[in-house]
Design an enzyme around this catalytic site. Structure first.
Site, short mmCIF file in Angstrom:
data_model
loop_
_atom_site.label_atom_id
_atom_site.label_comp_id
_atom_site.label_asym_id
_atom_site.label_seq_id
_atom_site.Cartn_x
_atom_site.Cartn_y
_atom_site.Cartn_z
N THR A 120 0.80 -1.23 0.00
CA THR A 120 0.00 0.00 0.00
C THR A 120 0.83 1.27 0.00
O THR A 120 1.83 1.35 0.71
CB THR A 120 -0.82 0.03 1.31
OG1 THR A 120 -1.41 -1.23 1.49
CG2 THR A 120 -1.83 1.13 1.32
N ARG A 178 -11.41 -10.70 -2.45
CA ARG A 178 -10.71 -10.36 -1.20
C ARG A 178 -10.54 -8.83 -1.08
O ARG A 178 -10.18 -8.14 -2.02
CB ARG A 178 -9.34 -11.04 -1.20
CG ARG A 178 -8.51 -10.79 0.08
CD ARG A 178 -7.53 -9.67 -0.07
NE ARG A 178 -6.64 -9.53 1.09
CZ ARG A 178 -5.80 -8.52 1.28
NH1 ARG A 178 -5.74 -7.55 0.39
NH2 ARG A 178 -5.04 -8.45 2.35
N GLY A 222 1.18 -3.65 4.70
CA GLY A 222 1.45 -5.02 5.09
C GLY A 222 0.21 -5.88 5.07
O GLY A 222 -0.77 -5.56 4.38
N1 GLY Z 1 -2.24 -3.70 3.15
C1 GLY Z 1 -2.80 -4.00 1.92
C2 GLY Z 1 -3.60 -5.21 1.88
O1 GLY Z 1 -3.44 -6.11 2.69
O2 GLY Z 1 -4.42 -5.32 0.99
#
Ligand code: GLY
Length: 292
Positions: A154, A182, A206
Site C-alpha cells: 500500500t 478479497r 502489510g
Molecule cells: N495492506 C494491503 C492489503 O493487505 O491489501
C-alpha cells in the site's frame, strides 16, 4: 496538551514510492491545496505509476487475473470515504473522495463503486499491464502463495497542512494473486487509515487481514491520545499482533504515524520498512528495522 504544528507542512508516506508521491503532495500544498488535496494527489501519483505493482494501474491481479483495488480517504473533520474491490478505474482514491464528499455513505464496493465512478466521469480502463499479465501467467504455473510484503504494498499518505490540519489517503491493489473478492485493510477506516485532527493520524502497510483484526490505525491514534509517542504507538500496536501470534508472526506490517504537533514515527514487525518524510523543505527516505 500538545500544540498543533502550524506553518510547517509535513508529508509522511509509505515505502520508496512515497518519495515521488510526497513531491506531488508538496506541489498540491504550494498550489493552495489543503491536507486532503495533498494526500489525494500523492496517492494518485502512485496509482498512475505502472512500475508500482502493488498500487493502481500495473498492480498485480487476483488469482483470476482481475486487478481489484481498495482505497480510502479521511479528512480533518472526521469525514471519510472508501471504495473496495473496484475494477477498471485508475484512481480509486479519487472515487473514495467523491464517496466522502458527494454521497451520504462512507463505503462503496465492487460494481456499485465502479458504476458510481463512471457516473462521476471516471474513465474505464484495463488496469492489467502487459508486465503484470506476464507475472501473473508465470505465477499460474506454480500458484505459490505470496504475501503483500513480497509485492511491496500500500501507499499511505499522511499530510499536515500549514493550518495544522491533518488528512490521509491510502490505496492498493492488495495481496497479489488473492482470492477473487478479497478486500484488505486499506479501504477500512480505522484499519488501513485513521485521522483525528485533535490527536494525529496513522496508516498501515502489510498484511491487511492482521491489521483489520487489531483495528491498527485507530489503535495507533488512540495510543498517541494516551501519550505514546508516534514511534511508541506504532510499536505498541504491533505488540498486539506479536502477542496474537505467540511472539512469532511470519508476515509484515508497518505503521506510520503523524502527531498533531508535527512529530512523525513508524515501526514494522519484521525485516525493515522504508517511509518517506517531507519536512522543513527536505523529502527523505527513512528506514526502520523490524521489531523481531
Ligand atoms: N495492506 C494491503 C492489503 O493487505 O491489501
Amino acid at each position: 496538551m500538545l500544540r498543533k504544528n502550524k506553518n510547517n507542512p509535513i508529508i509522511l508516506s509509505t515505502w520508496n514510492f512515497g518519495l515521488p508521491a510526497n513531491e506531488v503532495a508538496i506541489k498540491a500544498l504550494s498550489d493552495g491545496g489543503n491536507a486532503m488535496d495533498a494526500a489525494e494527489a500523492g496517492a494518485r501519483h502512485a496509482e498512475s505509476d505502472e512500475e508500482n505493482n502493488s498500487v493502481g494501474y500495473g498492480g498485480l491481479p487476483d488469482e483470476n487475473g482481475n486487478v481489484t483495488l481498495d482505497a480510502c480517504v479521511m479528512d480533518s473533520n472526521g469525514n471519510s470515504g472508501s471504495v473496495a474491490f473496484i475494477q477498471n478505474i485508475k484512481h480509486p482514491v479519487s472515487v473514495a473522495r467523491k464517496v466522502m464528499e458527494e454521497t451520504k455513505h462512507v463505503m462503496l464496493v465492487g460494481e456499485g463503486a465502479r458504476k458510481f465512478a463512471v457516473s462521476k466521469g471516471f474513465k474505464e480502463i484495463d488496469l492489467l499491464t502487459a508486465k503484470s499479465k506476464k507475472e501473473w501467467k508465470k505465477w499460474l504455473k506454480e500458484r505459490r502463495e505470496m504475501t503483500p510484503h513480497e509485492t511491496h504494498d500500500t501507499i499511505s499518505v499522511l499530510v499536515q497542512d500549514k493550518n495544522g490540519d491533518l488528512a490521509g489517503a491510502c490505496t492498493t491493489s492488495g495481496w497479489a494473486y488473492k482470492m477473487h473478492g478479497r478486500v484488505g485493510d486499506s479501504p477500512i477506516i480505522g484499519a488501513g487509515l485513521f485521522v483525528d485532527n485533535e490527536v494525529g493520524s496513522a496508516a498501515a502497510t502489510g498484511l491487511g487481514e492482521e491489521v483489520i483484526k487489531t483495528t491498527g490505525s485507530f489503535l495507533v491514534v488512540e495510543l498517541m491520545r494516551q501519550g505514546y509517542s508516534p514511534n511508541e504507538a506504532c510499536s505498541e500496536a504491533l505488540n498486539r499482533v506479536i502477542k496474537a501470534h505467540n511472539g512469532n508472526p511470519d508476515f509484515q506490517i508497518g505503521y506510520i504515524a503523524l502527531r498533531k504537533d508535527g512529530k512523525a514515527g513508524a515501526a514494522c514487525l519484521k525485516w525493515s520498512f522504508d517511509y518517506a518524510l517531507a519536512k522543513n523543505g527536505v523529502n527523505k527516505l527513512h528506514n526502520v528495522n523490524g521489531m523481531l
